[in-house]
Scaffold this motif. Structure first.
Motif, PDB file in Angstrom:
ATOM      1  N   VAL A   1       0.847  -1.201   0.000  1.00 46.09           N
ATOM      2  CA  VAL A   1       0.000   0.000   0.000  1.00 46.09           C
ATOM      3  C   VAL A   1       0.879   1.247   0.000  1.00 46.09           C
ATOM      4  O   VAL A   1       0.642   2.189  -0.762  1.00 46.09           O
ATOM      5  CB  VAL A   1      -0.965   0.001   1.212  1.00 46.09           C
ATOM      6  N   LEU A   2       1.917   1.263   0.843  1.00 49.16           N
ATOM      7  CA  LEU A   2       2.829   2.411   0.896  1.00 49.16           C
ATOM      8  C   LEU A   2       3.538   2.649  -0.437  1.00 49.16           C
ATOM      9  O   LEU A   2       3.875   3.774  -0.781  1.00 49.16           O
ATOM     10  CB  LEU A   2       3.863   2.215   2.006  1.00 49.16           C
ATOM     11  N   ARG A   3       3.765   1.578  -1.195  1.00 52.34           N
ATOM     12  CA  ARG A   3       4.445   1.693  -2.498  1.00 52.34           C
ATOM     13  C   ARG A   3       3.448   1.958  -3.627  1.00 52.34           C
ATOM     14  O   ARG A   3       3.828   2.070  -4.774  1.00 52.34           O
ATOM     15  CB  ARG A   3       5.225   0.422  -2.835  1.00 52.34           C
ATOM     16  N   ASN A   4       2.155   2.023  -3.290  1.00 47.70           N
ATOM     17  CA  ASN A   4       1.111   2.243  -4.300  1.00 47.70           C
ATOM     18  C   ASN A   4       1.113   1.159  -5.367  1.00 47.70           C
ATOM     19  O   ASN A   4       0.883   1.435  -6.539  1.00 47.70           O
ATOM     20  CB  ASN A   4       1.272   3.614  -4.957  1.00 47.70           C
ATOM     21  N   ASN A   5       1.384  -0.061  -4.965  1.00 50.13           N
ATOM     22  CA  ASN A   5       1.471  -1.172  -5.910  1.00 50.13           C
ATOM     23  C   ASN A   5       0.158  -1.959  -5.868  1.00 50.13           C
ATOM     24  O   ASN A   5       0.017  -2.948  -5.162  1.00 50.13           O
ATOM     25  CB  ASN A   5       2.665  -2.065  -5.568  1.00 50.13           C
ATOM     26  N   PHE A   6      -0.813  -1.490  -6.666  1.00 50.24           N
ATOM     27  CA  PHE A   6      -2.152  -2.058  -6.640  1.00 50.24           C
ATOM     28  C   PHE A   6      -2.192  -3.545  -6.976  1.00 50.24           C
ATOM     29  O   PHE A   6      -2.888  -4.295  -6.289  1.00 50.24           O
ATOM     30  CB  PHE A   6      -3.088  -1.274  -7.571  1.00 50.24           C
ATOM     31  N   PRO A   7      -1.474  -4.031  -8.005  1.00 50.34           N
ATOM     32  CA  PRO A   7      -1.544  -5.473  -8.281  1.00 50.34           C
ATOM     33  C   PRO A   7      -1.078  -6.338  -7.104  1.00 50.34           C
ATOM     34  O   PRO A   7      -1.688  -7.361  -6.803  1.00 50.34           O
ATOM     35  CB  PRO A   7      -0.633  -5.663  -9.499  1.00 50.34           C
ATOM     36  N   ILE A   8      -0.032  -5.910  -6.422  1.00 53.53           N
ATOM     37  CA  ILE A   8       0.452  -6.679  -5.266  1.00 53.53           C
ATOM     38  C   ILE A   8      -0.546  -6.564  -4.114  1.00 53.53           C
ATOM     39  O   ILE A   8      -0.834  -7.552  -3.442  1.00 53.53           O
ATOM     40  CB  ILE A   8       1.875  -6.248  -4.862  1.00 53.53           C
ATOM     41  N   VAL A   9      -1.101  -5.377  -3.898  1.00 47.29           N
ATOM     42  CA  VAL A   9      -2.127  -5.208  -2.858  1.00 47.29           C
ATOM     43  C   VAL A   9      -3.281  -6.167  -3.127  1.00 47.29           C
ATOM     44  O   VAL A   9      -3.756  -6.866  -2.222  1.00 47.29           O
ATOM     45  CB  VAL A   9      -2.631  -3.742  -2.802  1.00 47.29           C
ATOM     46  N   GLN A  10      -3.728  -6.220  -4.374  1.00 49.12           N
ATOM     47  CA  GLN A  10      -4.842  -7.093  -4.738  1.00 49.12           C
ATOM     48  C   GLN A  10      -4.506  -8.566  -4.490  1.00 49.12           C
ATOM     49  O   GLN A  10      -5.319  -9.309  -3.938  1.00 49.12           O
ATOM     50  CB  GLN A  10      -5.198  -6.869  -6.202  1.00 49.12           C
TER      51      GLN A  10
END
Length: 186
Positions: free
Chosen positions: A169-178
């Motif tokens: 989330v802190l890295r704004n990495n939506f695919p990994i968050v998902q």
């Protein structure tokens, strides 16, 4: 063997003859020797810029199951395991092959390899967030995790109190968050 893998140029070009001797030895070489940084040949292979997967295949063919377990769990002086090196470098094929070998030893051992923590409390899953191929390594790590492993590794926190999900989330990495929210690869 670690020395040969760490070298950027072929051994012959640097007037070192260890690699050809290893390749053509009549007996398999010892794979449990460590360099001054406590890096094994498997750690050096994981960190290798080229031929990492080929080195892994050779090491697996030479090592006994007990030696392979020792190599997979052995941290270097910085506390990083071969899996962590491969994840950080974004060597997705190496990560997949290493986890396949760990599963071949036993599913329980695979989960042990996935749950190892570095001195800063980070796991391979956390390190995948900042990997050179974060999405690929995260996908591969999650693919090898069963529900028990996900339940054990996902809530793990590093020294800063952050989980892999928080880091993504802190890295704004939506695919990994998902992927982390679904606890499985996309």
């Amino acid at each position: 063997l670690s020395f040969c893998i760490d070298m950027q140029q072929p051994p012959v070009a640097r007037d070192h003859s260890c690699w050809p001797q290893v390749l053509f030895a009549k007996e398999p070489p010892s794979v449990v020797a460590y360099c001054s940084k406590k890096r094994s040949c498997l750690t050096s292979a994981a960190a290798s810029q080229t031929h990492a997967l080929s080195y892994l295949q050779l090491i697996v063919s030479w090592a006994t199951p007990d030696e392979l377990q020792q190599l997979m769990l052995a941290p270097d002086t910085d506390g990083r395991t071969p899996l962590m090196f491969a994840v950080t470098k974004g060597h997705v094929d190496f990560v997949d092959a290493l986890l396949r070998e760990a599963h071949g030893i036993s599913p329980k051992f695979l989960q042990e390899v996935l749950a190892v923590k570095a001195p800063d409390g980070s796991t391979a899953l956390m390190q995948a967030v900042d990997s050179l191929d974060g999405i690929g390594t995260m996908w591969t790590l999650l693919r090898w995790m069963d529900e028990a492993a996900v339940a054990a590794v996902l809530p793990a926190v590093n020294a800063a109190g952050q989980t892999a999900l928080m880091l993504a989330v802190l890295r704004n990495n939506f695919p990994i968050v998902q992927m982390l929210l679904q606890s499985r690869p996309l």
